[in-house]
Design an enzyme around this catalytic site. Sequence first.
Site, PDB file in Angstrom:
ATOM      1  N   ARG A  30     -81.848  20.152  28.794  1.00 15.48           N
ATOM      2  CA  ARG A  30     -81.064  19.147  28.074  1.00 15.48           C
ATOM      3  C   ARG A  30     -79.986  19.793  27.204  1.00 15.48           C
ATOM      4  O   ARG A  30     -78.854  19.303  27.127  1.00 15.48           O
ATOM      5  CB  ARG A  30     -82.008  18.304  27.200  1.00 15.48           C
ATOM      6  CG  ARG A  30     -83.012  17.498  28.004  1.00 15.48           C
ATOM      7  CD  ARG A  30     -84.029  16.824  27.102  1.00 15.48           C
ATOM      8  NE  ARG A  30     -84.688  17.793  26.234  1.00 15.48           N
ATOM      9  CZ  ARG A  30     -85.719  18.546  26.609  1.00 15.48           C
ATOM     10  NH1 ARG A  30     -86.201  18.443  27.830  1.00 15.48           N
ATOM     11  NH2 ARG A  30     -86.269  19.399  25.774  1.00 15.48           N
ATOM     12  N   ILE A  31     -80.305  20.924  26.552  1.00 16.21           N
ATOM     13  CA  ILE A  31     -79.322  21.561  25.680  1.00 16.21           C
ATOM     14  C   ILE A  31     -78.224  22.237  26.503  1.00 16.21           C
ATOM     15  O   ILE A  31     -77.038  22.133  26.182  1.00 16.21           O
ATOM     16  CB  ILE A  31     -80.006  22.563  24.731  1.00 16.21           C
ATOM     17  CG1 ILE A  31     -80.980  21.820  23.812  1.00 16.21           C
ATOM     18  CG2 ILE A  31     -78.965  23.322  23.912  1.00 16.21           C
ATOM     19  CD1 ILE A  31     -81.858  22.727  22.977  1.00 16.21           C
TER      20      ILE A  31
ATOM     21  N   ALA B  95     -81.509  29.810  21.380  1.00 17.44           N
ATOM     22  CA  ALA B  95     -82.757  29.380  22.017  1.00 17.44           C
ATOM     23  C   ALA B  95     -83.968  30.002  21.330  1.00 17.44           C
ATOM     24  O   ALA B  95     -84.551  29.407  20.419  1.00 17.44           O
ATOM     25  CB  ALA B  95     -82.718  29.714  23.507  1.00 17.44           C
ATOM     26  N   ARG B  96     -84.345  31.201  21.755  1.00 14.68           N
ATOM     27  CA  ARG B  96     -85.478  31.898  21.166  1.00 14.68           C
ATOM     28  C   ARG B  96     -85.141  33.384  21.048  1.00 14.68           C
ATOM     29  O   ARG B  96     -84.521  33.966  21.951  1.00 14.68           O
ATOM     30  CB  ARG B  96     -86.749  31.733  22.025  1.00 14.68           C
ATOM     31  CG  ARG B  96     -87.372  30.338  21.941  1.00 14.68           C
ATOM     32  CD  ARG B  96     -87.951  30.089  20.560  1.00 14.68           C
ATOM     33  NE  ARG B  96     -88.613  28.799  20.439  1.00 14.68           N
ATOM     34  CZ  ARG B  96     -88.038  27.705  19.982  1.00 14.68           C
ATOM     35  NH1 ARG B  96     -86.755  27.726  19.650  1.00 14.68           N
ATOM     36  NH2 ARG B  96     -88.719  26.578  19.872  1.00 14.68           N
TER      37      ARG B  96
ATOM     38  N   ASP C 227     -78.542  32.579  16.302  1.00 15.92           N
ATOM     39  CA  ASP C 227     -79.283  31.681  15.421  1.00 15.92           C
ATOM     40  C   ASP C 227     -80.762  32.033  15.403  1.00 15.92           C
ATOM     41  O   ASP C 227     -81.516  31.505  14.585  1.00 15.92           O
ATOM     42  CB  ASP C 227     -79.094  30.228  15.876  1.00 15.92           C
ATOM     43  CG  ASP C 227     -79.689  29.223  14.912  1.00 15.92           C
ATOM     44  OD1 ASP C 227     -79.467  29.375  13.692  1.00 15.92           O
ATOM     45  OD2 ASP C 227     -80.379  28.285  15.361  1.00 15.92           O
TER      46      ASP C 227
ATOM     47  N   GLU D 164     -88.332  37.103  13.991  1.00 11.30           N
ATOM     48  CA  GLU D 164     -89.026  35.877  13.583  1.00 11.30           C
ATOM     49  C   GLU D 164     -90.483  35.895  14.021  1.00 11.30           C
ATOM     50  O   GLU D 164     -91.345  35.315  13.356  1.00 11.30           O
ATOM     51  CB  GLU D 164     -88.318  34.650  14.151  1.00 11.30           C
ATOM     52  CG  GLU D 164     -86.949  34.399  13.561  1.00 11.30           C
ATOM     53  CD  GLU D 164     -86.272  33.208  14.192  1.00 11.30           C
ATOM     54  OE1 GLU D 164     -86.642  32.066  13.851  1.00 11.30           O
ATOM     55  OE2 GLU D 164     -85.373  33.401  15.041  1.00 11.30           O
TER      56      GLU D 164
ATOM     57  N   HIS E 208     -81.692  30.287  12.054  1.00  9.98           N
ATOM     58  CA  HIS E 208     -82.431  29.354  12.921  1.00  9.98           C
ATOM     59  C   HIS E 208     -82.205  27.908  12.466  1.00  9.98           C
ATOM     60  O   HIS E 208     -83.159  27.153  12.230  1.00  9.98           O
ATOM     61  CB  HIS E 208     -83.929  29.688  12.929  1.00  9.98           C
ATOM     62  CG  HIS E 208     -84.626  29.202  14.168  1.00  9.98           C
ATOM     63  ND1 HIS E 208     -85.736  29.832  14.697  1.00  9.98           N
ATOM     64  CD2 HIS E 208     -84.386  28.144  14.982  1.00  9.98           C
ATOM     65  CE1 HIS E 208     -86.142  29.183  15.774  1.00  9.98           C
ATOM     66  NE2 HIS E 208     -85.334  28.149  15.969  1.00  9.98           N
TER      67      HIS E 208
ATOM     68  N   GLY F  10     -79.987  25.747  14.186  1.00  3.16           N
ATOM     69  CA  GLY F  10     -79.332  24.972  15.231  1.00  3.16           C
ATOM     70  C   GLY F  10     -79.790  23.528  15.297  1.00  3.16           C
ATOM     71  O   GLY F  10     -78.987  22.619  15.515  1.00  3.16           O
ATOM     72  N   ALA F  11     -81.077  23.306  15.107  1.00  2.00           N
ATOM     73  CA  ALA F  11     -81.624  21.946  15.185  1.00  2.00           C
ATOM     74  C   ALA F  11     -81.624  21.240  13.843  1.00  2.00           C
ATOM     75  O   ALA F  11     -81.971  20.058  13.762  1.00  2.00           O
ATOM     76  CB  ALA F  11     -83.050  21.994  15.729  1.00  2.00           C
TER      77      ALA F  11
END
Length: 342
Positions: free
Chosen positions: A160-161, A241-242, A266, A271, A294, A296-297
């Site tokens: 989706r992203i 993403a990750r 990001d 982490e 982090h 982005g969301a």
Amino acid sequence: MFKPRHTIVVTQRFFDSKSVRFLQSQGCDVVVAPLAQGQADGDLSERQLIDLLHDADGWIVGHAHVTSSLLNALPRLQVIARRGVGYERVDTAAVEAAGKVATIAIGGNDASVADHAVALMLAVCRQLKHCQLGLSANDWTIPLGGDLYRKTVGVVGLGRIGRGVLQRLSGFEIKPLICTPDPGSAHVDGISRNCFVDLETLLEESDFITLHAPLNPHTHGLIDRHALKRMKPSAVLINTARGGLVRDADLLWALREKQLAGAGLDVFESESDPALSIVTEQLIQLPNVIVTPHVGASTVEGLNRTNLIAAQCAVAVLEGRSPPGDCVIADGRRSTGSKENP
């Protein structure tokens, strides 16, 4: 008919009042954990989580590790609803073994992360960090940036992203290259089948590469020194993403050795592995790297959407129903023989 009340514990900051009211309207008592400024539930010990959750029927969680030992200490807990879509910190096998349900908030923050990925592309190629630091020192020297317009953009992962990023980039008249595990089922309006390529081709031909793949054993360390050597020296890497998708020490090497023009990050390996914090600190200091923590969301709108989806998932499970969409990542009710209400 009498409807029993349930207790929902929220261990995330920025849980909005609309989502609280929704839970209350569904017969839930809502307890929002008192996290300190800057603290996340991933910073809490298992003992602290148990103390917070011992009376919880549902748990709306952010980044805490959901482990077998934690779940076994919480017999009353029925549902773990993640406010987000990544779930590498959730032991799904343990959830099922414990007869519980775990969900994610599908569709809630896609637009926010896609916006952020494009923002990082522009920030790197227009050297916004250099401009900001220069003006802070009263230096009005004009750096020559580059365009995103009509460049080749490689998108790794077409969920989706990834689709959202391509939609946003259409106005820049880019040439897209797409690498995804199942190109036969992928579809984006206006994108030719010729745009679907293998990873090696994408690395070699792209001016920008943006990562939107999930983190799993197949993608961990996907962008390592070998991959970075295949990229153009003028290319820019974006990761919203990750952190585990990129070997950050290799990225640091590539940027220092001018194997790569810049990066927008990001997320970081540190982490999940604090031993790599020194690498993160060195990346942050580079003039050609734009970094964010982090976030982005983390827009007001994005968090409100994911809050509500997580709340809806929790209520559905507590009422014996199926959560919306494809939100379920583990369902131990099946293995324990419990049935859903029609």
